[in-house]
Motif scaffolding. Structure first.
Motif, PDB file in Angstrom:
ATOM      1  N   UNK A 392      33.416  39.854  45.272  1.00 32.98           N
ATOM      2  CA  UNK A 392      34.758  39.743  45.880  1.00 32.98           C
ATOM      3  C   UNK A 392      35.750  39.173  44.870  1.00 32.98           C
ATOM      4  N   UNK A 393      35.277  38.226  44.087  1.00 35.31           N
ATOM      5  CA  UNK A 393      36.179  37.635  43.095  1.00 35.31           C
ATOM      6  C   UNK A 393      36.579  38.685  42.052  1.00 35.31           C
ATOM      7  N   UNK A 394      35.600  39.467  41.597  1.00 31.32           N
ATOM      8  CA  UNK A 394      35.907  40.508  40.629  1.00 31.32           C
ATOM      9  C   UNK A 394      36.851  41.561  41.206  1.00 31.32           C
ATOM     10  N   UNK A 395      36.617  41.915  42.481  1.00 33.93           N
ATOM     11  CA  UNK A 395      37.481  42.930  43.131  1.00 33.93           C
ATOM     12  C   UNK A 395      38.907  42.414  43.253  1.00 33.93           C
ATOM     13  N   UNK A 396      39.020  41.131  43.631  1.00 37.22           N
ATOM     14  CA  UNK A 396      40.366  40.547  43.803  1.00 37.22           C
ATOM     15  C   UNK A 396      41.102  40.529  42.456  1.00 37.22           C
ATOM     16  N   UNK A 397      40.394  40.125  41.432  1.00 36.50           N
ATOM     17  CA  UNK A 397      41.015  40.088  40.095  1.00 36.50           C
ATOM     18  C   UNK A 397      41.425  41.492  39.661  1.00 36.50           C
ATOM     19  N   UNK A 398      40.544  42.484  39.964  1.00 39.24           N
ATOM     20  CA  UNK A 398      40.846  43.853  39.569  1.00 39.24           C
ATOM     21  C   UNK A 398      42.079  44.398  40.296  1.00 39.24           C
ATOM     22  N   UNK A 399      42.144  44.097  41.598  1.00 38.18           N
ATOM     23  CA  UNK A 399      43.304  44.592  42.390  1.00 38.18           C
ATOM     24  C   UNK A 399      44.589  43.931  41.925  1.00 38.18           C
ATOM     25  N   UNK A 400      44.518  42.629  41.594  1.00 36.13           N
ATOM     26  CA  UNK A 400      45.725  41.924  41.131  1.00 36.13           C
ATOM     27  C   UNK A 400      46.173  42.468  39.774  1.00 36.13           C
ATOM     28  N   UNK A 401      45.175  42.753  38.932  1.00 40.52           N
ATOM     29  CA  UNK A 401      45.498  43.270  37.620  1.00 40.52           C
ATOM     30  C   UNK A 401      46.092  44.670  37.740  1.00 40.52           C
TER      31      UNK A 401
END
Length: 402
Positions: A392-401
């Motif tokens: 989830x943390x990786x997905x959130x970072x990816x979506x923000x990026x």
């Protein structure tokens, strides 16, 4: 035998005379026969004196007789000559006895000196033995050795002669007092030692009881430390009586052996399991490092996620190998992430397959968590929660990026 009759005469009335340097003197009377027989009778008496002197001189010179006794005999014969009822060379015998008396006096003096020396030596020996006994009684703690030596001193004491009765009695009192003192001190020591051994037995019984309580423990580290501390206390404690000490030691050692044997078996099984885990992770790592990240980044990423899941399921490996394996796997993960980030930045958020794949991974992690929770497996639940949080943390970072 010399003709001693030449030194005497018998007058007409039967009076017998002996001739000496000082003149004639009457030695007796002879009425029983011829004058010649009378002279012969008194001459035989003189011969008897000469024989006694010969024997005395021979015994004196040979050392067979005590010089003092010989001197007494010589003086007795010499003193009797002036009135002896004999016929013979009284003057010559007197001169011989005077010379013999001088020899006897010298030998008697030597004998007396020897006796005094022997008495002094005997006194010195007994005094030394007493002083040794007193030193042993006051200082020695080698109980058996000292006791044996006191017996030897007593045996030697009995062989020593020549000390005067009073001095000998005083020395004996000192020796007896020293021996009694040693016996009392030795008795007190062993009584104290018995008390110490009883106390030691109590202490070691407590140590044994504590060790036997710990032998079933599975808290390997803490219990091993406790048992080692008990061993240190055992070594520091005094010894109990021999039989009790041996029995207590056997129980104490058996309790320690049981614990450490079980711990060794558990550690051995764990080591075997970790070696199997190590082989599995080495195989997974080899597969991860062989992924074609540049040629098929999506496929490499998907397979890497599977490898990572299997990696966590593989379990622990030996500590010395763990860090190196983790570092190499992170290197593969970093490479995949770098390639995927580069590809992701070249696509829109809606068209970015990486985001879709990451969302699918999040959904898959949520499903895995649900299954672990349903199974009630605490370890799998914990690992699934960690994996889901990470995705989830990786997905959130990816979506923000994006």
């Amino acid at each position: 035998m010399s003709d001693w009759t030449a030194f005497g005469r018998v007058d007409e009335d039967g009076t017998v005379y002996v001739k000496t340097a000082e003149g004639e003197r009457v030695v007796g009377s002879w009425q029983a026969g011829a004058p010649e027989e009378g002279l012969a009778h008194f001459a035989r008496r003189f011969a008897d004196l000469v024989t006694e002197v010969d024997l005395t001189e021979a015994r004196l010179n040979s050392g067979a007789a005590d010089a003092g006794h010989s001197l007494t005999t010589i003086r007795r014969i010499r003193g009797s000559l002036a009135e002896a009822h004999v016929v013979g060379d009284v003057d010559a015998l007197a001169a011989r006895l005077d010379k013999l008396a001088a020899v006897a006096e010298e030998k008697a003096g030597e004998a007396k000196a020897a006796r005094e020396a022997a008495r002094g030596e005997a006194l010195a020996r007994k005094t030394a033995l007493v002083e040794e006994a007193e030193k042993l009684a006051a200082e020695s703690t080698g109980w058996k050795t000292a006791g044996d030596r006191l017996k030897e001193i007593l045996d030697e004491w009995k062989t020593i002669r020549g000390v005067d009765k009073k001095t000998d009695g005083e020395l004996w009192k000192r020796f007896a007092a020293a021996r009694d003192g040693f016996t009392r001190r030795r008795g007190a020591h062993f009584a104290s030692l018995d008390q110490q051994r009883k106390q030691a037995q109590t202490i070691k019984e407590e140590l044994v009881a504590e060790a036997e309580k710990l032998k079933e423990s599975t808290d390997w580290g803490a219990t091993a430390g406790q048992l080692k501390e008990l061993m240190a206390q055992w070594k520091a404690a005094p010894r109990a009586a021999k039989e009790a000490e041996q029995k207590l030691w056997e129980r104490f050692r058996a309790a320690q052996d049981e614990f450490f044997t079980r711990r060794s078996e558990v550690f051995s099984a764990r080591d075997n399991e970790q070696r199997v885990n190590l082989e599995r992770k080495q195989a997974l790592l080899a597969e991860a490092e062989a992924l074609d990240v540049d040629g098929d980044p999506k496929g490499a990423q998907a397979r890497l996620r599977e490898i990572q899941a299997q990696w966590h399921e593989a379990g622990r490996v030996p500590r010395e190998a763990a860090a190196g394996l983790e570092r190499r796997l992170r290197a593969v993960d970093d490479k995949v992430r770098e390639v995927m980030d580069s590809a992701w930045r070249r696509t829109s958020k809606e068209d970015n397959p990486l985001l879709a794949q990451m969302r699918a991974q999040v959904a898959e992690a949520e499903d895995r968590l649900s299954r672990a929770q349903a199974a009630g497996d605490a370890r799998r639940v914990k690992e699934a929660e960690q994996a889901l949080a990470s995705k989830r943390q990786f997905l959130q970072l990816a979506e923000q990026a994006g």
